[in-house]
Design an enzyme around this catalytic site. Structure first.
Site, PDB file in Angstrom:
ATOM      1  CD  GLU A  81     -52.666 128.533  88.312  1.00  0.00           C
ATOM      2  OE1 GLU A  81     -52.075 129.416  87.782  1.00  0.00           O
ATOM      3  OE2 GLU A  81     -53.574 127.786  87.803  1.00  0.00           O
ATOM      4  CG  ASP A  82     -53.526 128.043  93.655  1.00  0.00           C
ATOM      5  OD1 ASP A  82     -54.189 128.079  92.449  1.00  0.00           O
ATOM      6  OD2 ASP A  82     -52.810 126.911  93.966  1.00  0.00           O
ATOM      7  CG  ASP A 117     -47.457 120.379  93.119  1.00  0.00           C
ATOM      8  OD1 ASP A 117     -47.883 120.536  94.282  1.00  0.00           O
ATOM      9  OD2 ASP A 117     -47.820 120.668  91.993  1.00  0.00           O
TER      10      ASP A 117
HETATM   11 MN    MN Z   1     -48.913 122.599  94.549  1.00  0.00          MN
END
Ligand code: MN
Length: 713
Positions: free
Chosen positions: A76-77, A139
């Protein structure tokens, strides 16, 4: 800050060397791709996946879950790709990371649209592997622990989402510590004053409470020892949010909340009956408060939680809440579904669906015996047998559909025009047929072409009411266009038969009369009703014929203008002058329940209401019709008689029918091998009453086994 060695320390007791090696490798990978990224706290980004992994390690989850914890934000990042993850860590981890990437892409839209319930279902449905959910929760725990670094509006947003969504999820999965921590952290940000006030009061009372807790623990311990029951007694302050909720729900202030401490008796034994024995010990020590005893062992909570709960009047007259459970029940109470996912000696955790489904199914089986398991059932159902699917638009927005929805449903959900012009679809960048059934997590792209039209066949596979309505609407409009053309054609032909030109009469007094008579406003509408078969072209042309021909054509009919026509003994509500025919398949007779089908250009066809064929017909074209008998006439109907094949029976049957003044137009007889004869009669009856009399009479004939009305094929 948590270091890799801390994590390795946590796991070395239960993971193999190759598995810890995998975790180190994931650590190195995560560190390299997150390099240079910084959290709002100013710490390196890597601290986040490390902490998440640490939480999962404390829960003693399997290696794939821990590796996923370290990698959960990489796709994702960072520049890392799904393929890289799969190459380096295998399919299982890649699958879990992909699930997390998808969940993180889910956007809630604006505040009004936000529906925690839908969102929760969606997350459950997206979590095809429960470990995805466990990582997501870990998370969230770490994000909540570090929420102070977010801007105030983000803090509120995230805290609200946590309280509405993630804390209940943790609760549903039975992970109590997580639920409590998430609730308390959310509470702190959502109502800082109330939280602070409560925290201050609880701390203020702390010394006294501790003293009291020790006293109660001591008494219970002594008594248990005395009776030889091995157990651990815990006294813990309740979490703030539960105290807060209690104050709100019961409209009481802090000083009125007695049971700030909850006691637990955790038995070494794993026998349920020992819990009841411990309970009797407690009740012998102190008087129970009536109405506060709950037996969650005999009747587990929806999330599978088991315990005995009681409140007693303890020392100094204070109320004391006590929970009694076995060690296994306690493990479930604290860790819930995660305790099933724990690495077991000699068996690496298997990610196979069967395993998960089995565990969830076991849960469901237990649920079935509980009084009100509906809520939990429906939640687990979402995880197990999702009835809704969640898919992405190319922009990453989430849309939900009923199971079985197709790209056409998707297209219409975006815009009618996109639906109408849809010629194809791509799912996850591959072309799929329009009938394709959307799957959770699919990214759907619609291919359109201007000038393209919907097809009636689409109605066979779309599932959303929106798509159905839009397609029907289009088909209807299309049919009207066709009907107008057909009606025009029929009228022109009919006029030509009489050497007249339809076009010459379109603006005439007679035409206006016709329009009024047919209850239509414009010429086009008249063409349409002719095209649909509601008005015969003959009837229209009749108005324009010279008087003498008119007379000739209406021999036997002396209808005056405005008088209702006699349409074969059937009337339609609100519509006169209909062409009516009787369906050949079911031979309706007066008295039968009937229904009309508007055929194309052939008028209304009357069927019996229970005719098999009607069931397959386009319901849009079915109309209510009633019998409207003014003149007796005969209707053909068929019966089948099964009888013993004896001499003279056919004569007996004929006689029975004829004596009722009923005409037999045809009789077919044949003999079966088993000595039974089948006789089919076609008879003329005037209505259902007469028909029923025939049936009754035939039934009375000796040797008759059965009589039934026959439908023509
Ligand atoms: Mn995270």
């Amino acid at each position: 800050m948590l270091r890799i060695n801390d994590i390795l320390d946590k796991v070395q007791s239960y993971l193999s060397t190759s598995e810890t090696g995998m975790i180190e490798k994931a650590y190195i990978f995560s560190a390299s791709v997150h390099q240079g990224q910084v959290r709002l706290s100013g710490e390196p980004y890597l601290t986040h996946p490390m902490e998440v992994c640490g939480i999962l390690a404390d829960m003693k989850l399997d290696a794939a879950t821990l590796v996923t914890g370290l990698l959960h934000d990489t796709v994702e990042d960072t520049l890392a790709t799904q393929e890289q993850i799969e190459d380096a860590f295998g399919k299982e981890v890649a699958f879990l990371v992909d699930g997390l990437t998808k969940i993180s892409k889910i956007t809630l839209g604006n505040q009004e649209e936000r529906q925690a319930e839908n969102f929760r279902k969606m997350i459950l449905a997206m979590s095809s592997d429960i470990r995805i959910l466990l990582v997501r929760l870990a998370d969230r725990v770490h994000n909540m622990r570090t929420l102070e670094f977010q801007a105030p509006d983000r803090q509120l947003y995230i805290a609200k989402e946590t309280l509405e969504l993630y804390a209940p999820l943790a609760n549903r999965l039975g992970i109590n510590w997580m639920k409590m921590e998430l609730e308390d952290l959310s509470f702190r940000y959502l109502d800082y004053d109330a939280y602070n006030d409560l925290a201050r009061r609880v701390v203020k009372k702390k010394d006294k409470r501790d003293e009291y807790t020790e006293e109660v623990r001591g008494i219970i311990n002594r008594e248990m020892d005395h009776l030889g029951i091995k157990a651990e007694v815990e006294g813990r302050a309740k979490h703030f949010y539960s105290i807060y909720k209690k104050m709100k729900e019961q409209h009481i202030n802090f000083d009125e909340v007695y049971d700030l401490t909850a006691f637990r008796i955790i038995l070494d034994s794993d026998k349920e009956k020992d819990c009841y024995e411990a309970l009797s010990v407690v009740h012998a020590l102190w008087k129970p408060v009536p109405g506060r005893f709950k037996d969650y062992i005999a009747m587990p909570k929806a999330n599978h939680y088991q315990s005995l709960h009681t409140t007693v009047i303890g020392p100094y007259g204070e109320r004391v809440e006590i929970q009694i459970r076995t060690r296994a029940m306690h493990e479930w109470a604290e860790e819930g579904i995660a305790s099933h996912w724990r690495y077991k000696e000699g068996r690496a955790f298997s990610s196979s669906d069967e395993d998960q489904i089995k565990i969830l199914r076991d849960l469901l089986d237990v649920q079935q015996e509980i009084e009100n398991p509906r809520e939990f059932m429906s939640n687990l159902k979402v995880a197990l047998f999702p009835e809704e699917v969640y898919v992405f638009t190319p922009h990453g927005d989430v849309k939900s559909f009923p199971k079985g929805a197709t790209p056409i449903d998707f297209a219409y959900s975006i815009h009618t025009d996109i639906g109408n012009k849809c010629i194809g679809a791509k799912v996850n960048r591959n072309i799929v047929p329009l009938k394709y059934q959307l799957q959770n997590g699919d990214t759907v792209e619609i291919i359109t072409q201007s000038g393209h039209h919907p097809s009636k066949d689409w109605l066979k596979f779309v599932v959303t009411s929106r798509a159905m309505a839009k397609i029907r609407n289009w088909v209807k409009t299309e049919e009207r266009v066709k009907s107008v053309a057909l009606g025009k054609d029929l009228l022109e032909k009919e006029f030509r038969k009489h050497h007249l030109k339809f076009g010459n009469f379109t603006k005439s007094k007679e035409m206006d009369d016709i329009l009024a008579e047919c209850h239509v406003d414009a010429l086009e509408d008249l063409m349409a009703v002719v095209g649909y078969g509601r008005v015969s072209p003959k009837h229209v042309v009749h108005q324009f014929l010279p008087e003498e021909i008119k007379k000739e054509e209406t021999v036997g009919k002396t209808l005056k203008k405005g008088e209702k026509a006699e349409p074969f003994g059937v009337s339609l509500t609100g519509i006169d002058d209909v062409m009516v025919r009787y369906a050949g398949c079911c031979d309706p007779i007066p008295g039968d329940e009937i229904i009309g089908y508007i055929s194309r250009g052939r008028g209304v066809i009357v069927h019996t209401a229970n005719c098999q064929r009607v069931r397959d017909m386009d319901t849009e074209r079915l109309v209510d019709v009633q019998w409207d008998i003014r003149e007796k006439r005969d209707y053909l109907v068929q019966i089948r008689v099964i009888c013993n094949d004896k001499k003279g029976i056919l004569a007996d049957l004929s006689a029975a029918i004829s004596t009722l003044d009923v005409n037999i137009t045809r009789a077919d007889t044949h003999t079966d091998q088993d000595g039974k004869a089948t006789c089919d009669f076609s008879i003329n009856v005037s209505d259902l009453d007469q028909f029923n009399r025939v049936i009754a009479a035939v039934r009375k004939v000796r040797g008759v086994v059965s009589v039934q009305r026959l439908l023509r094929a």
